[in-house]
Scaffold this motif. Structure first.
Motif, mmCIF file in Angstrom:
data_model
loop_
_atom_site.group_PDB
_atom_site.id
_atom_site.type_symbol
_atom_site.label_atom_id
_atom_site.label_comp_id
_atom_site.label_asym_id
_atom_site.label_seq_id
_atom_site.Cartn_x
_atom_site.Cartn_y
_atom_site.Cartn_z
ATOM 1 N N ARG A 90 5.041 0.508 12.910
ATOM 2 C CA ARG A 90 3.735 0.190 12.494
ATOM 3 C C ARG A 90 2.751 0.680 13.225
ATOM 4 O O ARG A 90 1.378 0.706 12.767
ATOM 5 C CB ARG A 90 3.713 -1.632 13.174
ATOM 6 C CG ARG A 90 4.725 -2.152 11.913
ATOM 7 C CD ARG A 90 4.599 -3.767 12.032
ATOM 8 N NE ARG A 90 5.267 -4.413 10.890
ATOM 9 C CZ ARG A 90 5.469 -5.924 10.578
ATOM 10 N NH1 ARG A 90 4.903 -6.598 11.271
ATOM 11 N NH2 ARG A 90 6.034 -5.932 9.612
ATOM 12 N N THR A 97 -4.053 5.783 9.877
ATOM 13 C CA THR A 97 -4.851 5.236 8.978
ATOM 14 C C THR A 97 -6.347 5.102 9.596
ATOM 15 O O THR A 97 -7.346 5.087 8.960
ATOM 16 C CB THR A 97 -4.496 3.981 8.309
ATOM 17 O OG1 THR A 97 -4.069 3.018 9.219
ATOM 18 C CG2 THR A 97 -3.459 4.362 7.342
ATOM 19 N N VAL A 115 1.488 3.884 11.673
ATOM 20 C CA VAL A 115 0.752 3.667 10.749
ATOM 21 C C VAL A 115 -0.742 3.376 10.829
ATOM 22 O O VAL A 115 -1.508 4.047 10.342
ATOM 23 C CB VAL A 115 1.447 2.477 9.547
ATOM 24 C CG1 VAL A 115 0.519 2.200 8.419
ATOM 25 C CG2 VAL A 115 2.884 2.989 9.163
ATOM 26 N N LYS A 116 -0.634 2.512 11.722
ATOM 27 C CA LYS A 116 -2.195 2.107 12.149
ATOM 28 C C LYS A 116 -2.822 3.135 12.864
ATOM 29 O O LYS A 116 -3.849 3.168 12.648
ATOM 30 C CB LYS A 116 -1.928 1.119 13.064
ATOM 31 C CG LYS A 116 -3.359 0.499 13.810
ATOM 32 C CD LYS A 116 -4.179 -0.131 13.047
ATOM 33 C CE LYS A 116 -5.526 -0.785 13.619
ATOM 34 N NZ LYS A 116 -6.208 -1.338 12.833
ATOM 35 N N GLU A 120 0.477 3.709 3.121
ATOM 36 C CA GLU A 120 1.115 2.954 4.566
ATOM 37 C C GLU A 120 2.585 3.187 4.536
ATOM 38 O O GLU A 120 3.158 3.351 5.364
ATOM 39 C CB GLU A 120 0.571 1.500 4.827
ATOM 40 C CG GLU A 120 -0.842 1.521 4.913
ATOM 41 C CD GLU A 120 -1.435 0.148 4.980
ATOM 42 O OE1 GLU A 120 -0.445 -1.102 4.939
ATOM 43 O OE2 GLU A 120 -2.596 -0.296 5.282
ATOM 44 N N VAL A 139 6.333 -1.748 5.141
ATOM 45 C CA VAL A 139 6.393 -1.172 6.319
ATOM 46 C C VAL A 139 7.099 -2.018 7.195
ATOM 47 O O VAL A 139 7.163 -3.409 7.228
ATOM 48 C CB VAL A 139 4.853 -1.195 7.124
ATOM 49 C CG1 VAL A 139 5.159 -0.742 8.385
ATOM 50 C CG2 VAL A 139 3.853 -0.493 6.185
ATOM 51 N N ASN A 190 0.773 -1.154 0.061
ATOM 52 C CA ASN A 190 0.045 0.049 -0.011
ATOM 53 C C ASN A 190 0.880 1.476 -0.074
ATOM 54 O O ASN A 190 1.641 1.628 0.791
ATOM 55 C CB ASN A 190 -1.058 0.036 1.318
ATOM 56 C CG ASN A 190 -1.685 1.191 1.274
ATOM 57 O OD1 ASN A 190 -1.365 2.221 1.676
ATOM 58 N ND2 ASN A 190 -2.954 0.991 0.931
#
Length: 335
Positions: free
Chosen positions: A176, A183, A179-180, A150, A169, A147
């Motif tokens: 991580r 998003t 990113v989480k 990401e 990633v 992605n």
């Protein structure tokens, strides 16, 4: 436990003698059941009121700078970094609404408003610079599989070299999580294209609040024994959702970002409803309650009052949030 079963449990907990308000709750919930599965992915448009009006046009414009970002994602970054505070400064000397460190600003800051200077403290420069920097990072990792958005966010956190090295990633816990977080928060700032799903915990949160009806208000109250089990508005909503396993921030204006924002005619029982004297700025929210249906909420209104049912359709109604577990977990703790 399914949403419908949870609601049955909550109704049972309320006991006999339902008020007309709670009967309305049942009706609203049943109607909602037929449309609960129509949630869609966030649109690339900001939800109404999710960004302070002073920055709305900037975020909407620059959030479409390249395919790797969108206005809601850019808004989520700014909120996570500074809570939309243009004077924010971290212990690491990150500065402004976009939290650029001086070295990065010197290289990547742009004159977004074309006034002849690049000012990290000016959102008219800092917000365009954040979008420009995101897009630059995306160009570095565009050939990496996976992605693009990401990978761009991972590059922002860990560097583009790490994303290229790991082919996506990287396996760093901090990266991580970053990113989480972004998003997930994106969904809190995006205008949903369809109805958003109700929370499975909503009925339990209402049942908790129902048991507190008649409890005197206490400024700063969180329901502790030392406080006599009393609450203020956001203390009540925090405790109600904590009772069903969701940890919300302490203050109302941060609770607003714990999930998507349904429109007034899309409200379902369990949604949090918010009130403000400035309807253009989510950071100015000053009151919150739990919607129960039929135009009513349970709330802890003010000193001298008790937890009670109140109408939501008042001139200071700001908007609503459908709380999600992921949305609550993604909220920064120091905005």
């Amino acid at each position: 436990m399914t949403v419908r079963k949870a609601w049955v449990v909550a109704i049972a907990a309320l006991g006999g003698g339902l008020s007309f308000v709670m009967l309305l709750v049942v009706g609203v919930y049943v109607v909602a059941g037929g449309i609960a599965n129509n949630a869609g992915r966030a649109a690339k448009t900001l939800a109404k009121g999710s960004v302070p009006a002073a920055y709305q046009d900037l975020v909407q414009k620059w959030g479409n700078l390249c395919p790797a970002i969108n206005p809601a994602l850019l808004a989520a970054q700014l909120y996570q970094e500074s809570g939309f505070n243009p004077r924010a400064q971290s212990h690491a000397d990150a500065q402004g609404i976009a939290q650029f460190i001086p070295g990065t600003w010197a290289t990547h800051g742009i004159d977004g408003d074309h006034d002849g200077d690049r000012d990290v403290w000016d959102p008219k420069d800092a917000i365009p610079s954040a979008a420009s920097y995101d897009c630059e990072l995306a160009s570095y990792v565009k050939k990496v599989g996976g992605n693009l958005t990401e990978n761009m966010l991972a590059a922002y956190n860990a560097g583009s070299y790490a994303v290229i090295q790991y082919g996506g990633v990287p396996p760093y816990e901090e990266t991580r999580k970053y990113v989480k977080t972004i998003t997930t928060l994106e969904k809190s700032f995006a205008a949903p294209v369809t109805r958003v799903d109700p929370s499975e915990q909503a009925a339990g949160a209402i049942a908790y609040a129902q048991k507190k009806l008649g409890t005197p208000y206490l400024w700063g109250g969180e329901g502790t024994p030392e406080q006599g089990g009393r609450f203020d508005c956001s203390g009540l909503t925090q405790a109600a959702y904590k009772s069903v396993g969701i940890d919300l921030p302490r203050v109302a204006n941060d609770q607003y970002n714990a999930g998507p924002h349904p429109a007034r005619d899309e409200l379902l029982p369990g949604d949090l409803v918010f009130f403000s004297d400035d309807l253009t700025n989510p950071r100015a929210i000053r009151h919150v309650g739990i919607y129960v249906g039929g135009g009513y909420m349970i709330d802890a209104p003010r000193t001298g009052a008790v937890i009670r049912f109140d109408p939501i359709d008042t001139p200071d109604y700001f908007g609503a949030t459908r709380v999600t577990e992921d949305g609550a977990k993604a909220l920064p703790t120091t905005v």
